[in-house]
Design a protein around this motif. Structure first.
Motif, mmCIF file in Angstrom:
data_model
loop_
_atom_site.group_PDB
_atom_site.id
_atom_site.type_symbol
_atom_site.label_atom_id
_atom_site.label_comp_id
_atom_site.label_asym_id
_atom_site.label_seq_id
_atom_site.Cartn_x
_atom_site.Cartn_y
_atom_site.Cartn_z
ATOM 1 N N ASP C 112 12.491 70.400 -1.323
ATOM 2 C CA ASP C 112 13.384 71.467 -0.840
ATOM 3 C C ASP C 112 14.718 70.873 -0.374
ATOM 4 O O ASP C 112 15.787 71.422 -0.654
ATOM 5 N N GLN C 113 14.619 69.715 0.313
ATOM 6 C CA GLN C 113 15.838 69.053 0.827
ATOM 7 C C GLN C 113 16.766 68.684 -0.338
ATOM 8 O O GLN C 113 17.979 68.950 -0.312
ATOM 9 N N VAL C 114 16.155 68.163 -1.411
ATOM 10 C CA VAL C 114 16.949 67.764 -2.588
ATOM 11 C C VAL C 114 17.589 68.996 -3.222
ATOM 12 O O VAL C 114 18.790 69.010 -3.523
ATOM 13 N N LEU C 115 16.783 70.049 -3.382
ATOM 14 C CA LEU C 115 17.316 71.269 -4.015
ATOM 15 C C LEU C 115 18.476 71.837 -3.189
ATOM 16 O O LEU C 115 19.507 72.249 -3.748
ATOM 17 N N GLU C 116 18.314 71.758 -1.879
ATOM 18 C CA GLU C 116 19.387 72.268 -1.012
ATOM 19 C C GLU C 116 20.685 71.474 -1.279
ATOM 20 O O GLU C 116 21.758 72.032 -1.465
ATOM 21 N N ASN C 117 20.541 70.140 -1.370
ATOM 22 C CA ASN C 117 21.724 69.272 -1.552
ATOM 23 C C ASN C 117 22.425 69.490 -2.899
ATOM 24 O O ASN C 117 23.626 69.264 -3.039
ATOM 25 N N VAL C 118 21.651 69.893 -3.922
ATOM 26 C CA VAL C 118 22.258 70.016 -5.272
ATOM 27 C C VAL C 118 22.595 71.464 -5.603
ATOM 28 O O VAL C 118 23.227 71.741 -6.643
ATOM 29 N N TRP C 119 22.201 72.406 -4.742
ATOM 30 C CA TRP C 119 22.310 73.821 -5.109
ATOM 31 C C TRP C 119 23.740 74.216 -5.496
ATOM 32 O O TRP C 119 23.945 74.988 -6.435
ATOM 33 N N GLU C 120 24.708 73.625 -4.778
ATOM 34 C CA GLU C 120 26.112 74.040 -5.048
ATOM 35 C C GLU C 120 26.693 73.313 -6.262
ATOM 36 O O GLU C 120 27.777 73.661 -6.734
ATOM 37 N N LYS C 121 26.002 72.318 -6.744
ATOM 38 C CA LYS C 121 26.575 71.585 -7.894
ATOM 39 C C LYS C 121 26.508 72.451 -9.142
ATOM 40 O O LYS C 121 25.510 73.138 -9.383
ATOM 41 N N GLU C 122 27.559 72.399 -9.972
ATOM 42 C CA GLU C 122 27.562 73.274 -11.164
ATOM 43 C C GLU C 122 26.836 72.581 -12.324
ATOM 44 O O GLU C 122 27.437 72.321 -13.392
ATOM 45 N N ILE C 123 25.567 72.253 -12.105
ATOM 46 C CA ILE C 123 24.757 71.668 -13.189
ATOM 47 C C ILE C 123 23.454 72.457 -13.304
ATOM 48 O O ILE C 123 22.861 72.848 -12.285
ATOM 49 N N PRO C 124 23.039 72.716 -14.546
ATOM 50 C CA PRO C 124 21.757 73.428 -14.723
ATOM 51 C C PRO C 124 20.618 72.661 -14.053
ATOM 52 O O PRO C 124 20.623 71.424 -14.045
ATOM 53 N N LEU C 125 19.662 73.410 -13.500
ATOM 54 C CA LEU C 125 18.510 72.818 -12.796
ATOM 55 C C LEU C 125 17.214 73.279 -13.462
ATOM 56 O O LEU C 125 16.970 74.480 -13.573
ATOM 57 N N VAL C 126 16.423 72.317 -13.923
ATOM 58 C CA VAL C 126 15.099 72.658 -14.474
ATOM 59 C C VAL C 126 14.080 72.375 -13.369
ATOM 60 O O VAL C 126 14.013 71.252 -12.851
ATOM 61 N N ILE C 127 13.340 73.402 -12.934
ATOM 62 C CA ILE C 127 12.411 73.267 -11.804
ATOM 63 C C ILE C 127 10.982 73.453 -12.321
ATOM 64 O O ILE C 127 10.662 74.483 -12.931
ATOM 65 N N ASP C 128 10.154 72.436 -12.127
ATOM 66 C CA ASP C 128 8.807 72.436 -12.755
ATOM 67 C C ASP C 128 7.751 71.933 -11.766
ATOM 68 O O ASP C 128 8.068 71.341 -10.716
ATOM 69 N N ALA C 129 6.494 72.155 -12.088
ATOM 70 C CA ALA C 129 5.320 71.503 -11.446
ATOM 71 C C ALA C 129 5.442 71.468 -9.925
ATOM 72 O O ALA C 129 5.554 72.526 -9.285
ATOM 73 N N GLY C 130 5.492 70.269 -9.354
ATOM 74 C CA GLY C 130 5.479 70.119 -7.894
ATOM 75 C C GLY C 130 6.610 70.868 -7.190
ATOM 76 O O GLY C 130 6.516 71.184 -5.995
ATOM 77 N N LEU C 132 7.545 73.862 -8.016
ATOM 78 C CA LEU C 132 7.347 75.304 -8.264
ATOM 79 C C LEU C 132 6.497 75.960 -7.178
ATOM 80 O O LEU C 132 5.779 76.929 -7.440
ATOM 81 N N GLY C 133 6.595 75.395 -5.971
ATOM 82 C CA GLY C 133 5.925 76.093 -4.865
ATOM 83 C C GLY C 133 6.692 77.397 -4.597
ATOM 84 O O GLY C 133 7.781 77.615 -5.140
ATOM 85 N N LYS C 134 6.112 78.298 -3.789
ATOM 86 C CA LYS C 134 6.747 79.575 -3.411
ATOM 87 C C LYS C 134 8.145 79.286 -2.862
ATOM 88 O O LYS C 134 8.281 78.509 -1.912
ATOM 89 N N ARG C 135 9.175 79.854 -3.476
ATOM 90 C CA ARG C 135 10.534 79.594 -2.926
ATOM 91 C C ARG C 135 11.447 80.748 -3.298
ATOM 92 O O ARG C 135 11.205 81.470 -4.267
ATOM 93 N N GLU C 136 12.521 80.852 -2.527
ATOM 94 C CA GLU C 136 13.604 81.796 -2.865
ATOM 95 C C GLU C 136 14.630 81.060 -3.710
ATOM 96 O O GLU C 136 14.758 79.827 -3.620
ATOM 97 N N PHE C 137 15.347 81.818 -4.578
ATOM 98 C CA PHE C 137 16.397 81.203 -5.417
ATOM 99 C C PHE C 137 17.742 81.789 -5.005
ATOM 100 O O PHE C 137 18.134 82.846 -5.496
ATOM 101 N N ALA C 138 18.408 81.110 -4.066
ATOM 102 C CA ALA C 138 19.721 81.612 -3.627
ATOM 103 C C ALA C 138 20.649 81.650 -4.834
ATOM 104 O O ALA C 138 20.474 80.875 -5.781
ATOM 105 N N PRO C 139 21.636 82.549 -4.812
ATOM 106 C CA PRO C 139 22.574 82.627 -5.960
ATOM 107 C C PRO C 139 23.311 81.313 -6.122
ATOM 108 O O PRO C 139 23.609 80.641 -5.139
ATOM 109 N N ARG C 140 23.528 80.920 -7.366
ATOM 110 C CA ARG C 140 24.349 79.722 -7.623
ATOM 111 C C ARG C 140 24.985 79.892 -8.997
ATOM 112 O O ARG C 140 24.519 80.677 -9.824
#
Ligand SMILES: Nc1ncnc2c1ncn2[C@@H]1O[C@H](COP(=O)(O)O)[C@@H](O)[C@H]1O
Ligand SMILES: Nc1ncnc2c1ncn2[C@@H]1O[C@H](COP(=O)(O)O)[C@@H](O)[C@H]1O
Ligand SMILES: Nc1ncnc2c1ncn2[C@@H]1O[C@H](COP(=O)(O)O)[C@@H](O)[C@H]1O
Ligand SMILES: Nc1ncnc2c1ncn2[C@@H]1O[C@H](COP(=O)(O)O)[C@@H](O)[C@H]1O
Ligand SMILES: [Mg+2]
Ligand SMILES: [Mg+2]
Ligand SMILES: [Mg+2]
Ligand SMILES: [Mg+2]
Lengths: 278, 278, 278, 278
Positions: C112-130, C132-140
């Motif tokens: 989650d910490q990593v996703l938070e740090n990269v969320w604003e970066k304008e690069i596509p994010l592939v999210i898989d496996a570990g 894919l726990g329950k999460r919200e997807f803030a707009p980006r």
């Protein structure tokens, strides 16, 4: 005659189909003392040589670092970690039929200590590379096989490489007689000289073998056949013959420059299948 | 003419069958200073390049961590652990015919220290990747070969990649002349410019090489041929030619997208077998 | 129409021959955040997926232990040791075109910490496996691609696997619309649903993929095509199509039971060569 | 009849094409407790056996050192580091369908502790090699499968190898009946004896298997089929049959001397493809 060219006919005569009821015990357990952290590959190549030529079981005495590198490609072997030190203080695995020592080793004091501890054991000893420093060969019951390239034989004999290369048969045979060891003098047309004055000349092989590692593979192949075949003389000759024959097989598909020692054991099964047919 | 396209004819003219009495000493020992813990693969790819193109022996100076990764696929090489540090404080293995430095390296201070220590040695130096930071090339007897991609050459020359790509021949030749180094400017139609103003253009290769690692393999191939062939000029040209020819061979069976640098040395033996025939 | 079967025609339409002047920069650098000491293989499989489908450069953020296992088979990648921790405290490599996170990971807090740090970066994010726990997807700005198997999608949606499997198209499309993410719902006839309400159905693949590791390979293939192709929609669809096509190719020679994820990327080049012909 | 030769017809009858909607869960998760630092390869061979015969997921409980060696060639498995110790103190992964223990293990106290902890679990237990020391088999719901070679069976029964080999069917069947375990007595013409007095004789295989490691591969194949097929009796018989059939396939191309256990799983897919056809 004193000297004989070891030919395909000899291989066919001395290597027969296995008994259907054989099991891994039938083909013996070899101990390979080889490999250090900066030369781990030599123990892998020798190990592949022994296991791909038919040994029943192989124990590789090496460093934990080298063993982790080797085991990925040789999961069929088992390992004696810090083997050189353990053997130097006298531990020795049970049921060993033959031992090879030297590829990738540098610590002459430890090697001498190990050789001293195993000298009285009635198992053939293959002495190669790092173990081929200047040494005396005290009398012992079981055979000693040394596998020097001309440089190592120069160290052993005190003769120059030039002198050796000018008289390979005579010098090998003399050394074999005097020291009561079997000499495998490597290089094109490898010479195998026995303490009884007889000897073989090998005509297989080519310059594809002129690269680091080829000798390590041969040492393992010799250990493998000594453990899995009944007659030590033909075992050594067949190992040298097959080692060169693999190089001849490889150059059909790859240029001689591109062959590496690890390729040798990849074609060993195909090459043996053609020879051992009955 | 100043510039010449290096062709199959040139390869055949300059690469001959090996002498049957050759041995690993004949084809020289190369020192490869490459690889760090986070970029271990570059040293493996360069090592495979050198050993699969025909070097006699290869010593890889790298970290113990990287060496354990490399040795599983390159058991035929030997390793100098913490090599960069050891060379930086002046240790140097015996009998080295040529040296390559740079793939996978980042510590410019240590690299400069090593280059300073070896500058006076009369052995050709291949300088690539991490060692291609901005530097002066003091005069020395033995040749220097630099193998930049346009980005690295921009760093070396201070020119933009765009300027370089618009005038690859002229700029490489000028740099070679001024700095008295052999320049291998990589990219489609790789340019090889010599300090005497002449140069070769290579037409082999394709976009399958447009992936991390391809250049590391080339550096090893150049080191390998410099050690194993007599003429350094054709050695470099043949390494570049064969590197591209392997990529052309590979796209026959695999789409250009799927080829990785490690595949190059898998087809090198097959490709050389077609060219080196007499 | 809302839904379309992605076919061979679509692959041929969207995947063209590479420009002859391309270089590794052309095909982008991917960051793969994957693999732990007890699940190192997932990062290797994803890495092979990305590099064998055509990525320009790949950085694998993983543990030093896992990297030493991966690099032996993937020397063409570079590694960010303790990558998950480094990214969690904000370090981020330069020039990354797209990122994938999750295969072999378990530490949800760090992820989650990593996703938070990269969320604003304008690069596509592939999210898989570990990841894919329950999460919200803030707009980006840049797209998010999630690649759940039914079990993971059940965790994300709160619906049972049974409900999901009974209505794969509808449920994936709804989730994509609501969360503004691209959903790749894996399983036979994988569904790809886009936030604009459209979607693809994949018909390639077979039960040979019903084994641990298949999904990790797919994640790497998606990352690889997102980096090396221009259009993200066809990149994802082609990755899923080619992933299944490789399984169809493999069962011609190996029984479906015997195929392992590592085999997929061995035939990827052959399969792509047939499709990408002009 | 009490005894039956397990034939190709039986394999075809009991091994069918997979359901198109199957997923990795369908084919079960196996737990393999195997491998120590000096015998890491046995766990790799067993792991390859399980994954290449069709298991859904595999967890290998072994040492971190062994796992790093195994994972390079088996990235599709996951690992439980220091697994033997963890299982000995009662931890146990979820969702395990069957367990195998023994290849490469030596610590009998720890093994007994693990067996004690899992004895009440309703999962089949394959007990091999290091776990085949003299022991009692307390009654339990789920089946126990022991896979001794004659030497190990001599230890278990107190009979000499000679006595065992002279009466393989009778002695295996008696042991199976008395101890309520399934006995797989290895060697040429492997015997499978069930507690209900029936049994199979296997006619596939040859002396290529007479080398260290062959048994480890079989143990993994048995674990794999028990997890992925419905009927345990045919699962065991088919694993033994296919193990030998692979050896018969391999000797077509490689001499029996040159085959190593790691080769077995390389031809398993090809061999199964011929048998499982509908
Ligand atoms: N030109 C050659 N022709 C035939 N065999 C060779 C040649 N060069 C090296 N060898 C063999 O390669 C091996 C080299 O051993 P070593 O020097 O210990 O690596 C020996 O078996 C040599 O007989
Ligand atoms: N499109 C291309 N055509 C031909 N060769 C290429 C192409 N892209 C890269 N290469 C070669 O791949 C290698 C890349 O080196 P490096 O950038 O150091 O990894 C060099 O040998 C380049 O000449
Ligand atoms: N029976 C099947 N038919 C087609 N694809 C499958 C099947 N079982 C699994 N897969 C694919 O295998 C991968 C499994 O992903 P994962 O569960 O994350 O390892 C996904 O790409 C699935 O679509
Ligand atoms: N001569 C032989 N013929 C057939 N199978 C054999 C032969 N020798 C060994 N095996 C098999 O190889 C494996 C040896 O197991 P192990 O002794 O535990 O490594 C068993 O599956 C044996 O049945
Ligand atoms: Mg040697
Ligand atoms: Mg480079
Ligand atoms: Mg998955
Ligand atoms: Mg066993």
């Amino acid at each position: 005659a004193k000297w004989k060219i070891w030919s395909e006919k000899d291989v066919k005569r001395t290597m027969k189909k296995r008994g259907s009821n054989s099991h891994k015990g039938t083909f013996g357990t070899g101990l390979l003392v080889a490999g250090t952290d900066e030369m781990p590959g030599s123990a892998m190549l020798a190990g592949l040589g022994a296991m791909k030529i038919g040994i029943g079981k192989l124990v590789i005495a090496t460093t934990p670092y080298a063993a982790s590198i080797i085991a990925t490609r040789l999961p069929e072997a088992t390992y004696l970690h810090d083997g050189l030190n353990k053997l130097a203080v006298g531990t020795f695995p049970d049921g060993i039929r033959a031992m090879a020592i030297g590829p990738g080793l540098t610590d002459e004091k430890l090697i001498d200590q190990v050789l001293e501890n195993v000298w009285e054991k009635e198992i053939p000893l293959v002495i190669d590379a790092g173990a081929l420093g200047k040494r005396e060969f005290a009398p012992r019951k079981a055979p000693i096989i040394i596998t020097p390239h001309p440089g190592e034989f120069s160290r052993l004999t005190g003769l120059s490489v030039k002198e050796i290369e000018a008289n390979r048969l005579e010098i090998s045979s003399q050394f074999a007689l005097q020291k009561n060891v079997i000499v495998v003098l490597k290089g094109a047309n490898t010479v195998i000289a026995f303490p009884n004055g007889t000897g073989f000349i090998n005509r297989t092989g080519n310059a594809a073998l002129a690269k680091g590692g080829s000798g390590d593979t041969l040492t393992g192949m010799i250990l493998g056949l000594i453990c899995s075949e009944s007659d030590i003389t033909s075992a050594i000759a067949n190992a040298v013959y097959l080692h060169g024959l693999c190089a001849d097989e490889l150059v059909k598909e790859q240029n001689e420059r591109s062959i590496v020692a690890g390729n040798i054991t990849n074609v060993l099964g195909r090459v043996m299948n053609r020879l051992i047919t009955d």
